[in-house]
Design an enzyme around this catalytic site. Structure first.
Site, PDB file in Angstrom:
ATOM      1  N   LEU A 117       0.867  -1.175   0.000  1.00 33.43           N
ATOM      2  CA  LEU A 117       0.000   0.000   0.000  1.00 33.43           C
ATOM      3  C   LEU A 117       0.907   1.229   0.000  1.00 33.43           C
ATOM      4  O   LEU A 117       1.594   1.506   0.976  1.00 33.43           O
ATOM      5  CB  LEU A 117      -0.910  -0.036   1.228  1.00 33.43           C
ATOM      6  CG  LEU A 117      -1.745  -1.333   1.334  1.00 33.43           C
ATOM      7  CD1 LEU A 117      -2.461  -1.421   2.667  1.00 33.43           C
ATOM      8  CD2 LEU A 117      -2.741  -1.436   0.184  1.00 33.43           C
ATOM      9  N   ASN A 118       0.902   1.957  -1.120  1.00 35.81           N
ATOM     10  CA  ASN A 118       1.883   3.011  -1.347  1.00 35.81           C
ATOM     11  C   ASN A 118       1.202   4.345  -1.651  1.00 35.81           C
ATOM     12  O   ASN A 118       1.686   5.128  -2.458  1.00 35.81           O
ATOM     13  CB  ASN A 118       2.799   2.579  -2.520  1.00 35.81           C
ATOM     14  CG  ASN A 118       3.923   3.550  -2.785  1.00 35.81           C
ATOM     15  OD1 ASN A 118       4.561   4.034  -1.868  1.00 35.81           O
ATOM     16  ND2 ASN A 118       4.161   3.858  -4.061  1.00 35.81           N
ATOM     17  N   LYS A 131       5.765   8.641   0.939  1.00 34.48           N
ATOM     18  CA  LYS A 131       6.457   8.213   2.148  1.00 34.48           C
ATOM     19  C   LYS A 131       7.483   7.132   1.826  1.00 34.48           C
ATOM     20  O   LYS A 131       8.516   7.010   2.480  1.00 34.48           O
ATOM     21  CB  LYS A 131       5.406   7.651   3.104  1.00 34.48           C
ATOM     22  CG  LYS A 131       5.979   7.371   4.466  1.00 34.48           C
ATOM     23  CD  LYS A 131       4.881   7.039   5.422  1.00 34.48           C
ATOM     24  CE  LYS A 131       5.473   6.851   6.798  1.00 34.48           C
ATOM     25  NZ  LYS A 131       4.472   6.422   7.743  1.00 34.48           N
ATOM     26  N   ASN A 254       1.463  -2.558   4.510  1.00 34.10           N
ATOM     27  CA  ASN A 254       1.813  -1.147   4.346  1.00 34.10           C
ATOM     28  C   ASN A 254       3.277  -1.044   3.925  1.00 34.10           C
ATOM     29  O   ASN A 254       4.120  -1.735   4.482  1.00 34.10           O
ATOM     30  CB  ASN A 254       1.636  -0.396   5.676  1.00 34.10           C
ATOM     31  CG  ASN A 254       0.189  -0.419   6.152  1.00 34.10           C
ATOM     32  OD1 ASN A 254      -0.694  -0.852   5.420  1.00 34.10           O
ATOM     33  ND2 ASN A 254      -0.060   0.031   7.360  1.00 34.10           N
ATOM     34  N   ILE A 255       3.565  -0.148   3.000  1.00 37.05           N
ATOM     35  CA  ILE A 255       4.942   0.001   2.516  1.00 37.05           C
ATOM     36  C   ILE A 255       5.885   0.420   3.656  1.00 37.05           C
ATOM     37  O   ILE A 255       7.070   0.132   3.637  1.00 37.05           O
ATOM     38  CB  ILE A 255       5.021   1.016   1.338  1.00 37.05           C
ATOM     39  CG1 ILE A 255       6.404   1.009   0.678  1.00 37.05           C
ATOM     40  CG2 ILE A 255       4.670   2.422   1.763  1.00 37.05           C
ATOM     41  CD1 ILE A 255       6.545   0.160  -0.528  1.00 37.05           C
ATOM     42  N   LYS A 399       5.940   5.421  11.486  1.00 38.06           N
ATOM     43  CA  LYS A 399       4.921   6.470  11.390  1.00 38.06           C
ATOM     44  C   LYS A 399       5.499   7.804  11.854  1.00 38.06           C
ATOM     45  O   LYS A 399       5.013   8.862  11.488  1.00 38.06           O
ATOM     46  CB  LYS A 399       3.713   6.141  12.286  1.00 38.06           C
ATOM     47  CG  LYS A 399       3.052   4.815  11.985  1.00 38.06           C
ATOM     48  CD  LYS A 399       2.239   4.871  10.712  1.00 38.06           C
ATOM     49  CE  LYS A 399       1.594   3.532  10.396  1.00 38.06           C
ATOM     50  NZ  LYS A 399       1.405   3.319   8.959  1.00 38.06           N
TER      51      LYS A 399
END
Length: 512
Positions: A117-118, A131, A254-255, A399
């Protein structure tokens, strides 16, 4: 006595009528809101040209459906007292899973695709662009490390696992430019875009965009969360393509989760034909710690396993939700899903993911809402779903800069694109790090205050607040608290060793 009774039933009837009035009013305003929205979207659509118009039309259909559901669903989506006890077999222990041999691994890899997920920008860490292009280690970015991992897999097992990136309109251009440099690498990289939806004014419930030139008014649009994966993946044609090629499962993560590597034990569980009925949806969960109280958790509800996010919890049960005793696990967002099941669920139109209402306020005071969904919330729409309780090492998200500090430090070594905890660390838990927002939140500031990351091998807890700068070769052990109050400055000289120390006040040691 008698009169009083009459009054009582009278007032009950009045209350009932009032409620009915309110109900009718609400229904009417909802109908109006939907009509108004559709009218505005039609006007917006007219500003789009050529092929793009068709695309916008499809996006708006998806958005209208989401908006309609948003109007219908008020309040928490579940009744707290109807949450059932998790059955013993709902969550498997990762350590009890058998490890496949090399031959099996090669066969299993031919059935797998990896999806990252990018869609996210690095704005919360003060970075421009996606990110995934923040440098994490040795100048390598999230994307570099991911490509390295897959390349190593393909080389070692003579396999051909493709890497698929789900971009958003925010990250696609930059990502396309960056992946050109992987041309000579043995990984088939594909990308597709998630939807682009209009942001809505919170008061009028109408789009704030005035035209469909997205690049020209980027603030007016948003990507609707990763729950959008299923439909966007199908619409891209990639779902069909990979099913045709004989691929059976996708591994989604998640990337920015550097722990989410392809796991052979989980692959064996999915593809070993000895399982009674095939698993369609596997969610990796890990033990909650105090740092994870807000993470989504697994529950059983209406006889189905499902993801419970804090947004769906009734206000008076938020503390129960955060309790580590009641809900021991949280969702890592590492998911393994059967491709043919995704196709079936989409055809049946039975995807029903809870809507997350994301409220934002612009700098000039405009209040807007974004309607989003989460990829894991689709779990209840699949047959044969389980959780797997995986070690914490499979959940290494970045994060904040405090997470970046961990992954850049000597706690980890880099092997073929994967981060492995150093054998010199005596206990498997990662230290808890809190860095003051004012001085450390942005990557650039963080790097100037840490010209070199301290030795963290024996650290349990670090809190840093205020104007603090670290020299090189600093070692931190146990619990260290460093606080420079307003107007003070602390410079830790190179080679400092702090063990179970509190440092505050002014500290400037200048090199003469």
């Amino acid at each position: 006595m008698h009169d009083h009774k009459l009054d009582d039933s009278d007032s009950r009837a009045k209350t009932f009528l009032k409620r009915k009035d309110t109900q009718a009013f609400r229904e009417r305003t909802k109908r109006d809101a939907l009509n108004e929205l559709q009218h505005e979207l039609e006007k917006l659509e007219e500003t789009a040209t050529g092929e793009f118009r068709e695309e916008i039309h499809r996006q708006f259909e998806g958005f209208t459906h989401l908006f309609q559901r948003f109007l219908q669903e008020e309040g928490p989506s579940l009744e707290w007292d109807r949450i059932q006890k998790l059955p013993d077999d709902a969550i498997r222990d990762y350590n009890s899973l058998p490890t496949p041999n090399g031959e099996e691994v090669k066969a299993f890899l031919s059935k797998l695709i990896v999806i990252k997920l990018n869609g996210g920008l690095g704005t919360s860490m003060g970075c421009h662009g996606p990110k995934s292009v923040i440098a994490v280690r040795n100048g390598l970015t999230f994307l570099d490390l991911t490509v390295q991992q897959i390349e190593y897999l393909n080389k070692t097992y003579n396999a051909n696992v493709p890497l698929i990136l789900m971009d958003s309109f925010n990250t696609d251009d930059d990502t396309q430019r960056i992946i050109r440099k992987y041309k000579g690498i043995d990984v088939d990289i594909q990308t597709f875009n998630q939807s682009c939806y209009p942001r809505i004014n919170r008061d009028s419930l109408l789009p704030i965009a005035k035209h469909c030139d997205i690049a020209d008014d980027i603030e007016a649009w948003y990507p609707p969360g990763h729950g959008d994966f299923y439909e966007s993946f199908r619409n891209s044609g990639l779902l069909k393509k990979f099913i045709k090629e004989g691929r059976e499962y996708c591994f989604i993560s998640n990337i920015d989760n550097l722990g989410a590597t392809v796991d052979f034990k989980i692959l064996k569980l999915l593809l070993d034909k000895r399982e009674a009925s095939p698993l369609e949806f596997v969610m990796e969960v890990t033990d909650k710690t105090r740092a994870d109280v807000k993470g989504g958790t697994l529950i059983k509800y209406e006889d189905k396993l499902r993801l419970l996010e804090i947004a769906q919890v009734p206000k008076d049960h938020v503390d129960d939700f955060k309790s580590i005793k009641t809900f021991k696990f949280f969702n890592t967002n590492n998911l393994w899903i059967k491709l043919s099941a995704i196709e079936r669920v989409l055809e049946e139109n039975s995807l029903n993911m809870e809507i997350i209402v994301n409220n934002k306020t612009f700098e000039h005071g405009l209040n807007i809402i974004q309607l989003e969904t989460a990829v894991g919330a689709a779990m209840k729409s699949f047959e044969g779903s389980i959780g797997i309780n995986v070690p914490r090492s499979r959940f290494l998200p970045v994060k904040k800069t405090s997470d970046l500090m961990l992954v850049m430090s000597n706690l980890y070594t880099l092997r073929n694109g994967s981060l492995v905890m150093s054998p010199q660390r005596m206990f498997p838990t990662t230290p808890l790090i809190k860095l003051g927002d004012n001085h450390f939140a942005k990557v650039k500031e963080f790097l100037t205050r840490f010209p070199a990351i301290p030795d963290l091998l024996e650290l349990d807890h670090l809190t840093v607040s205020g104007d603090v700068t670290f020299g090189k070769g600093v070692t931190l052990k146990g619990t260290v608290i460093i606080i420079a109050n307003h107007g003070e400055r602390i410079d830790l000289p190179s080679g400092t060793i702090l063990e179970n120390k509190i440092v505050s006040g002014n500290l400037r040691i200048l090199n003469h």
